[in-house]
Design an enzyme around this catalytic site. Structure first.
Site, PDB file in Angstrom:
ATOM      1  N   SER A 193       0.861  -1.184   0.000  1.00  0.00           N
ATOM      2  CA  SER A 193       0.000   0.000   0.000  1.00  0.00           C
ATOM      3  C   SER A 193       0.895   1.230   0.000  1.00  0.00           C
ATOM      4  O   SER A 193       2.055   1.161   0.447  1.00  0.00           O
ATOM      5  CB  SER A 193      -0.858   0.014   1.269  1.00  0.00           C
TER       6      SER A 193
ATOM      7  N   TYR B  32      -2.567  -1.309  10.522  1.00  0.00           N
ATOM      8  CA  TYR B  32      -2.467  -1.506   9.064  1.00  0.00           C
ATOM      9  C   TYR B  32      -1.136  -0.954   8.539  1.00  0.00           C
ATOM     10  O   TYR B  32      -0.410  -1.622   7.805  1.00  0.00           O
ATOM     11  CB  TYR B  32      -3.654  -0.805   8.393  1.00  0.00           C
TER      12      TYR B  32
HETATM   13  C1  BGC Z   1      -6.262   1.581   1.976  1.00  0.00           C
HETATM   14  C2  BGC Z   1      -7.454   2.416   1.619  1.00  0.00           C
HETATM   15  C3  BGC Z   1      -7.051   3.877   1.379  1.00  0.00           C
HETATM   16  C4  BGC Z   1      -5.898   3.939   0.410  1.00  0.00           C
HETATM   17  C5  BGC Z   1      -5.388   5.372   0.187  1.00  0.00           C
HETATM   18  C6  BGC Z   1      -5.170   1.779   0.974  1.00  0.00           C
HETATM   19  O1  BGC Z   1      -4.045   1.057   1.369  1.00  0.00           O
HETATM   20  O2  BGC Z   1      -6.629   0.212   2.017  1.00  0.00           O
HETATM   21  O3  BGC Z   1      -8.407   2.343   2.655  1.00  0.00           O
HETATM   22  O4  BGC Z   1      -8.133   4.601   0.871  1.00  0.00           O
HETATM   23  O5  BGC Z   1      -4.828   3.158   0.883  1.00  0.00           O
HETATM   24  O6  BGC Z   1      -5.190   6.039   1.392  1.00  0.00           O
END
Ligand code: BGC
Length: 266
Positions: free
Chosen positions: A154, A167
């Site tokens: 991410s 997360y």
């Molecule tokens: C998350 C999303 C978020 C995106 C941008 C992703 O890793 O799962 O919830 O909107 O990042 O911030």
């Protein structure tokens, strides 16, 4: 086709990015294992789409496709991960590509995060990736073959995301896991890379998609002016899974419409 003769396992592929990745890899000729935890109907939908790509039948009439196979497993459980990989190999005879896609997030202020929520996020997003990768590498070593590992990370392996600290910790951990393993696995001819999406239109973002104010503010931060689609992410995964990327390892590739570097003073 670039992935002809290859077998790929994509964790968490009953919906969202995982489903998009399965379809792209199948289009490139790979056989695909579709994994799900709680949405068997989503996994069946993915399988039907794979069968449609293979031209084997029309969607909804294809419960089975020789190019795809569905397996239920919770990536938070090491026992289930090992069964998932064993069953994948038993079904298709080999595994060449592992896409660690399954991931979850929980929203809460840091001071309210429960142990159960912390464990749920870390178990799937980091422990699951660690042991799925380990089991896959053991298979490659035992069969003396090379392989490719692609982790769906991410932008939040770099970028803070307040109220999602577990997360972010899991994705930051994934970043270092990839750097470490690039060194340990390189001599075996195994590559590992992260694909780091920004805001993609998938079920993980259902709340955001239904909140016009939040969505509008986010879109202002995305230079390309739109949310990403699963196919945007899947195209890069297909490249990294192919022999075109044989010399690429230990790196993170952002697929975020420019979101990560868009700091602006108003
Ligand atoms: C998350 C999303 C978020 C995106 C941008 C992703 O890793 O799962 O919830 O909107 O990042 O911030």
């Amino acid at each position: 086709m670039k992935l002809e003769g290859k077998v790929a396992l994509v964790t968490g592929s009953s919906q969202g990015i995982g489903q998009g990745v399965v379809l792209r890899l199948a289009q490139a000729g790979a056989k695909v294992v579709i994994n799900y935890r709680s949405h068997p109907e989503g996994a069946e939908e993915t399988l039907a789409k794979v069968a449609a790509i293979g031209g084997q039948c029309h969607m909804a009439q294809c419960p089975n496709s020789s190019q795809g196979y569905t397996i239920k497993a919770d990536l938070g459980s090491v026992t289930e991960i090992r069964q998932l990989i064993e069953e994948s190999i038993a079904h298709f005879g080999q595994l060449d590509i592992l896409v660690n896609n399954a991931g979850i997030e929980k929203h809460a202020a840091f001071w309210d995060v429960t142990e159960a929520d912390y464990d749920a996020v870390m178990n799937v997003n980091l422990k699951g990736v660690f042991f799925a990768t380990q089991t896959f590498v053991q298979h490659l070593i035992a069969t003396q073959r090379t392989g490719k590992i692609i982790n769906i990370s991410s932008v939040h392996e770099e970028l803070p995301f307040p109220n999602f600290t577990a997360y972010c910790a899991s994705k930051g951990g994934m970043k270092m896991l990839t750097r470490n393993l690039a060194i340990e696995l390189g001599p075996l001819g195994i590559t590992i890379n992260n694909v780091a999406p920004g805001a993609i239109e998938t079920p993980i973002n259902t709340k955001l998609l239904n909140d016009p104010a939040k969505l509008g503010a986010l879109l202002k931060n995305i230079p390309l002016g739109r949310l990403g689609q699963p196919g945007d992410v899947a195209a890069l995964v297909a490249f990294l899974a192919s022999s075109d990327a044989d010399y690429v390892t230990g790196t993170t590739f952002f697929v975020d419409g420019g979101l990560l570097w868009n700091y602006q003073e108003q």
